[in-house]
Design an enzyme around this catalytic site. Structure first.
Site, PDB file in Angstrom:
ATOM      1  N   GLY A 188       0.986  -1.046  -0.012  1.00  0.00           N
ATOM      2  CA  GLY A 188       0.084  -0.130  -0.004  1.00  0.00           C
ATOM      3  C   GLY A 188       1.040   1.468   0.082  1.00  0.00           C
ATOM      4  N   MET A 189       2.057   1.235   0.340  1.00  0.00           N
ATOM      5  CA  MET A 189       2.766   2.498   0.671  1.00  0.00           C
ATOM      6  C   MET A 189       4.032   2.650  -0.749  1.00  0.00           C
ATOM      7  SD  MET A 189       1.815   4.317   2.768  1.00  0.00           S
ATOM      8  CE  MET A 189       2.979   5.343   3.103  1.00  0.00           C
ATOM      9  N   GLY A 190       3.957   1.723  -1.469  1.00  0.00           N
ATOM     10  CA  GLY A 190       5.037   1.560  -2.672  1.00  0.00           C
ATOM     11  C   GLY A 190       5.416   0.121  -3.088  1.00  0.00           C
ATOM     12  N   VAL A 241       8.988  -2.242  -3.918  1.00  0.00           N
ATOM     13  CA  VAL A 241      10.319  -2.562  -3.358  1.00  0.00           C
ATOM     14  C   VAL A 241      11.068  -3.040  -4.708  1.00  0.00           C
ATOM     15  CG1 VAL A 241      11.843  -3.769  -2.025  1.00  0.00           C
ATOM     16  CG2 VAL A 241       9.714  -2.824  -1.093  1.00  0.00           C
ATOM     17  N   ASP A 258       3.697  -0.510  12.263  1.00  0.00           N
ATOM     18  CA  ASP A 258       3.052  -1.527  11.460  1.00  0.00           C
ATOM     19  C   ASP A 258       3.853  -3.088  11.495  1.00  0.00           C
ATOM     20  OD1 ASP A 258       1.287  -2.719   9.270  1.00  0.00           O
ATOM     21  OD2 ASP A 258       2.593  -2.248   7.862  1.00  0.00           O
TER      22      ASP A 258
END
Length: 500
Positions: free
Chosen positions: A20-22, A24, A137
């Site tokens: 959800g945040m990017g 890798v 998290d």
């Protein structure tokens, strides 16, 4: 993009995963001739140039704070690069598999091994907490078991440094349903005890092979807010239960938990950790009313994001608080301990009650700084406790229109040293979330252009409350001042709800 180069030295080879945040990437650091992992942070769509610039700046500041975390149990951050209008985090490349993948493939872990994993993660968290960082998290997917036997806590990309707003602070809540501590679901910022709860939920998966709360995202959120922790048998059962106590104050000291985990990892029995059922069970129905809103927001965003870590939209303290009809001492709405934290003193001042035609108020002044609070009423009502929810809505809207009308004001606060009228410029009035049922805020800038005072107005049921934090000192940043006012407002909301 399938390949590319960052900062003239990092060659992006292939994606390793996305959340959800990017995304890798596997990358090659050509300058040092080594493989690295590069995390591409995703920023929300539809942002203005200024908003994007501010978020990128904030993300870089957070990365700088993350880079100071040097611990074998924390993935190392090598570099941060800003390209293509977004931040990229360059980290050490880990080889192995996550705790989630390990349990999925091999089933539940023996208590001794799970205890060792938990102890290693807890040591990493304690190192981060010692520097004012929260992870926010902790979950099986962010615990990495390397081929060399290292246990590493990953994905500090949404970590929060104490006292700072973060990339995801304004109106957003980050985490994974079933691993988010209940106080954070209730709209509170959380703290180290919230990470401890999440680690307990992670250990539950390691020991049982399934989460403590199963089902859809909505069902997990509802269960976290309304149901006790399921019984967990074995030597680690009492430890995990204590870690997942509903209220943060009921959770044990991390050092005590670490000792218990190390003892089980060494083959011994776990010491009994005292647990008070009255303070570990979910709170009464007044708190549970938040569940419906969180469930609706969580399910909608999960469907849109399609990610295991996702954003929950916090739309305030949720639901309908009952009407406040009994007058109360407004100086009790922010306790002495919270006042001390806000004013950064070990000897906080006692509240000074006062009142005017607007309503009862209280101030906590020190030379050069202070916190103030007022419970307001309109001209047609005897006192704030006689307001209806409808009249409170109208008063709140009128206050918002009033403050949006004036670009500058004259103000004084003799108790903190502002005895002569000071001219101050108002920043734009903006909507706030996470405070009451509706809220707005603005700041006042002094002659030098820096913020000297931050104000939050919110409505909770039939009450309209204004909170301000003011400082004449040079050390606090504008963001520090904004956050102090927000924390004071949130503290008063909790006090009001607890009084119902």
């Amino acid at each position: 993009m399938s390949a590319g180069r960052l900062a003239g030295r990092y060659s992006l080879l292939r994606p390793l995963g996305a959340g959800g945040m990017g995304k890798v990437w596997l990358a090659r650091d050509e300058m040092l001739d080594r493989d690295v992992a590069v995390k591409e942070l995703t920023l929300p769509e539809g942002m203005s140039d200024k908003e994007r610039h501010d978020l990128v700046t904030r993300a870089v500041r957070e990365a700088q704070a993350m880079a100071r975390l040097r611990h074998p149990g924390i993935v190392a951050l090598h570099d941060v690069v800003v390209e293509q209008e977004r931040p990229w985090l360059v980290m050490e490349l880990l080889r192995g598999r996550t705790l989630a993948d390990t349990v999925r493939e091999f089933g539940p872990m023996p208590p001794g091994y799970a205890a060792r994993v938990g102890a290693d993660v807890l040591e990493a968290l304690m190192a981060a907490h010692a520097q004012g960082m929260q992870h926010r998290d902790v979950k099986p997917g962010n615990v990495f078991l390397t081929e060399s036997g290292r246990v590493v806590l990953t994905d500090f990309g949404i970590a929060r440094q104490e006292g700072q707003a973060t990339l995801t602070e304004q109106g957003l809540m980050i985490g994974s349903p079933g691993f988010i501590a209940p106080e954070r679901l209730e709209g509170e910022p959380g703290g180290p005890a919230s990470d401890l709860w999440s680690l307990g939920a992670t250990l539950h998966v390691a020991l049982r092979g399934v989460p403590a709360y199963e089902g859809s995202a909505a069902q997990r959120i509802r269960a976290t807010l309304t149901q006790p922790v399921p019984d967990l048998q074995g030597p680690l059962g009492p430890v995990v239960t204590a870690m997942m106590a509903y209220r943060p104050a009921a959770r044990p000291d991390p050092r005590v938990v670490l000792q218990a985990l190390r003892q089980v990892a060494a083959g011994g029995p776990a010491p009994q950790l005292p647990v008070n059922a009255e303070v570990t069970a979910p709170r009464a129905a007044g708190r549970r009313r938040r569940a419906t809103l969180w469930i609706a927001a969580g399910a909608a965003v999960l469907a849109a994001a399609g990610a295991t870590t996702f954003v929950l939209l916090d739309r305030g303290d949720a639901g309908a608080a009952g009407a406040f009809t009994v007058p109360m001492d407004v100086c009790t709405l922010i306790d002495q301990q919270e006042v001390g934290r806000l004013l950064r003193t070990q000897s906080p001042p006692k509240g000074r009650p006062d009142s005017d035609e607007i309503g009862p108020k209280c101030g906590w002044p020190l030379p050069g700084t202070g916190v103030g609070l007022q419970v307001q009423k309109d001209s047609d009502t005897v006192d704030p406790w006689s307001m209806t929810e409808s009249s409170a809505r109208t008063l709140f809207q009128n206050q918002q229109r009033y403050w949006a009308k004036y670009d500058s004001i004259d103000w004084t606060w003799p108790e903190i040293g502002v005895k002569k009228s000071m001219r101050a410029a108002r920043t734009p009035v903006r909507q706030l979330s996470g405070v009451g049922e509706e809220a707005f805020g603005f700041e006042l800038k002094g002659p030098t252009g820096r913020v000297v005072s931050a104000h939050v107005y919110y409505r909770l049921a039939n009450l309209v409350v204004s909170v301000e934090y003011t400082t004449l000192g040079e050390k606090p940043t504008d963001e520090d001042i904004r956050q102090a006012a927000l924390k004071a407002a949130q503290a008063s909301v909790r006090a009001l709800r607890d009084a119902q």
